[in-house]
Design an enzyme around this catalytic site. Structure first.
Site, PDB file in Angstrom:
ATOM      1  N   GLU A  21      11.488   4.363 -18.411  1.00  0.00           N
ATOM      2  CA  GLU A  21      10.409   5.128 -19.037  1.00  0.00           C
ATOM      3  C   GLU A  21      10.143   4.616 -20.453  1.00  0.00           C
ATOM      4  OE1 GLU A  21      11.436   9.245 -16.580  1.00  0.00           O
ATOM      5  OE2 GLU A  21      12.151   8.966 -18.633  1.00  0.00           O
ATOM      6  N   LYS A  56      20.892  16.727 -13.715  1.00  0.00           N
ATOM      7  CA  LYS A  56      19.763  15.837 -13.455  1.00  0.00           C
ATOM      8  C   LYS A  56      19.856  14.594 -14.343  1.00  0.00           C
ATOM      9  CE  LYS A  56      14.775  16.102 -12.628  1.00  0.00           C
ATOM     10  NZ  LYS A  56      14.309  14.882 -13.274  1.00  0.00           N
ATOM     11  N   HIS A  69       0.827  -1.211   0.000  1.00  0.00           N
ATOM     12  CA  HIS A  69       0.000   0.000   0.000  1.00  0.00           C
ATOM     13  C   HIS A  69       0.869   1.273   0.000  1.00  0.00           C
ATOM     14  CE1 HIS A  69      -3.684  -2.341   1.023  1.00  0.00           C
ATOM     15  NE2 HIS A  69      -2.814  -3.086   1.701  1.00  0.00           N
TER      16      HIS A  69
END
Length: 490
Positions: free
Chosen positions: A357, A350, A214
């Site tokens: 992806e 970054k 969860h």
């Protein structure tokens, strides 16, 4: 060239053909040919003929074409049929030899630019089948020393398409192309990915970390156990895919228009299957029921469903890896994905999980393809499913992109995953779910109270247990050892 009724007269010599050529804008030439609808102009440098030209004009939709794998499969069917017709005495040896020679060139990819039709075309792939028939006929004519268009010598329908229909050949070409691609390309890529997941599972088996359910803290697991789950998911997906390949190995060779085998010579189907097997090296067999094979597409749907199942598993895995590697400073940061390219055009330094992806997007497309295949499969009516061009494009596209995505992901990401051991250990000790082991000693409610006290006080479970003197320190450390809770450490 035509009689008074507009019917085509056979070209009797090369001179007559040359006189039929016209100069067009840009200095190119066209030749006049005729099909059952009448005369039409064909680019003189084209190997295709009038029916292909009509389809080019009719279906200007997407600029997407059926892939080379499908063209190679069509060629296999034409070769097998020519040999079967030759053996049956229906095809003259010199014509059969020319057709077979032309087909072998097509099979090797020599004329891919001549297969020009849009995916969204006539139902049942009739136009696609005629594109192949015309290209092969014209190349065979060249090999015999004739000009293209001499259909009185070798005719696309009467010779190249002998004992066939678009209704059986298009279904069959999908099966052949899919099996060849799966066995030669996709299966090895998936097995390679499975092996790397298994290797990582073994490598990471003693690295304890918090489990999460969860999206909340749960009892500890090891990173290796987590990766072993990924490996098993992929293993089961491969097994389902192998079963679907068995269904695709049934070929509708000789069913012709509706499955009755009208216009085929005796033993055609058995000979044709033999030749397809010899050419492809795959274990193809005749369809158990040619009527089912013509009107349905369940084997194609089954294969697509198996690809969808693998895609769903890979989406889950890719999402997990993105989350586990999130950060590097403000996320979970338990693992490191390889740095393969800069991640931002505005934020210097970054780095993004681009391979995961990419894998996600590929799998999304496979699921979309599967939805279209499901719609096309259920859309068949009576003796024929006419939506085979779409079935071919989407199934073969799914196989191709899954092959490429898994290969790239395995090599550029999965193999290079490393672990932040200190981060995993730190988070495993901080997890409040460690209190679960105490429930068998002090009861569920008291254990929940300890978890609450630890959370409010910003301390670990083991620190809280020691402060509350629920048990001595040695027993507490032994009982609350996260790695021991995983079952890896005894």
């Amino acid at each position: 060239m035509y009689d008074k009724f507009g019917d085509i007269r056979p070209y009797r010599d090369r001179t007559r053909l040359k006189r039929s050529l016209k100069t067009v804008v840009g200095g190119g030439h066209i030749r006049s040919e005729k099909d059952t609808l009448g005369e039409i102009e064909v680019p003189d440098d084209a190997y295709y003929g009038p029916q292909t030209v009509r389809a080019i004009n009719n279906f200007r939709v997407s600029r997407q074409k059926l892939p080379p794998s499908f063209i190679r499969a069509q060629a296999a069917i034409k070769l097998a049929s020519a040999r079967a017709n030759l053996e049956a005495g229906k095809l003259e040896p010199k014509i059969a030899k020319a057709i077979i020679s032309a087909v072998l060139e097509v099979r090797k990819g020599k004329f891919e630019e001549q297969f020009v039709l849009d995916v969204f075309q006539s139902g049942a792939g009739t136009s696609q089948n005629m594109n192949a028939n015309e290209v092969i006929a014209n190349r065979a004519l060249e090999m015999m020393g004739y000009e293209r268009g001499r259909y009185d010598i070798i005719h696309p329908n009467d010779h190249v398409n002998m004992s066939q229909s678009s209704n059986d050949t298009t279904h069959t070409a999908i099966h052949i192309a899919a099996v060849e691609m799966m066995n030669a390309e996709l299966m090895p890529a998936l097995v390679d990915m499975l092996m790397v997941f298994s290797e990582k599972a073994a490598e990471f088996m003693d690295i304890v970390k918090p489990g999460r359910t969860h999206l909340q803290d749960a009892v500890p697991v090891t990173l290796g156990q987590e990766f072993s789950g990924y490996a098993r998911m992929l293993e089961l997906g491969i097994k389902r895919l192998e079963i679907s390949v068995e269904g695709l190995c049934e070929l509708n060779m000789g069913g012709t228009a509706v499955g009755t085998g009208l216009n085929i010579p005796e033993n055609f189907s058995n000979i044709a299957i033999r030749e397809v097997r010899a050419l492809t090296g795959q274990d193809f067999v005749l369809a158990g029921n040619p009527f089912e094979a013509t009107q349905a597409a369940e084997a194609i749907l089954g294969a697509s469903s198996s690809l969808r199942s693998i895609a769903v598993s890979l989406i889950k895995i890719a999402n997990d890896l993105r989350l586990l590697s999130s950060g590097p400073r403000t996320g979970i940061g338990e693992i490191n994905l390889p740095t393969v390219q800069p991640g931002s055009s505005i934020m210097p330094g970054k780095v993004n999980p681009v391979m995961a992806e990419m894998l996600n997007m590929t799998c999304f497309q496979i699921i979309g393809n599967d939805s279209a295949i499901m719609m096309a499969t259920q859309g068949g009516q009576f003796e024929l499913n006419v939506f085979t061009p779409l079935l071919a494009y989407d199934l073969l596209n799914s196989i191709e992109i899954l092959t490429g995505a898994t290969t790239s992901f395995t090599e550029r990401c999965l193999r290079g995953i490393t672990v932040n051991r200190d981060r995993c250990e730190e988070l495993s000790k901080q997890s409040l779910a460690l209190v679960t082991i105490l429930a068998t000693k002090i009861g569920y409610e008291e254990a929940a109270n300890i978890a609450h006290i630890a959370h409010v006080g910003g301390k670990t479970i083991i620190e809280t247990v020691k402060e509350m003197r629920i048990m001595d320190e040695k027993d507490a450390e032994e009982l609350l050892d996260p790695l021991k809770m995983t079952g890896v450490k005894q």
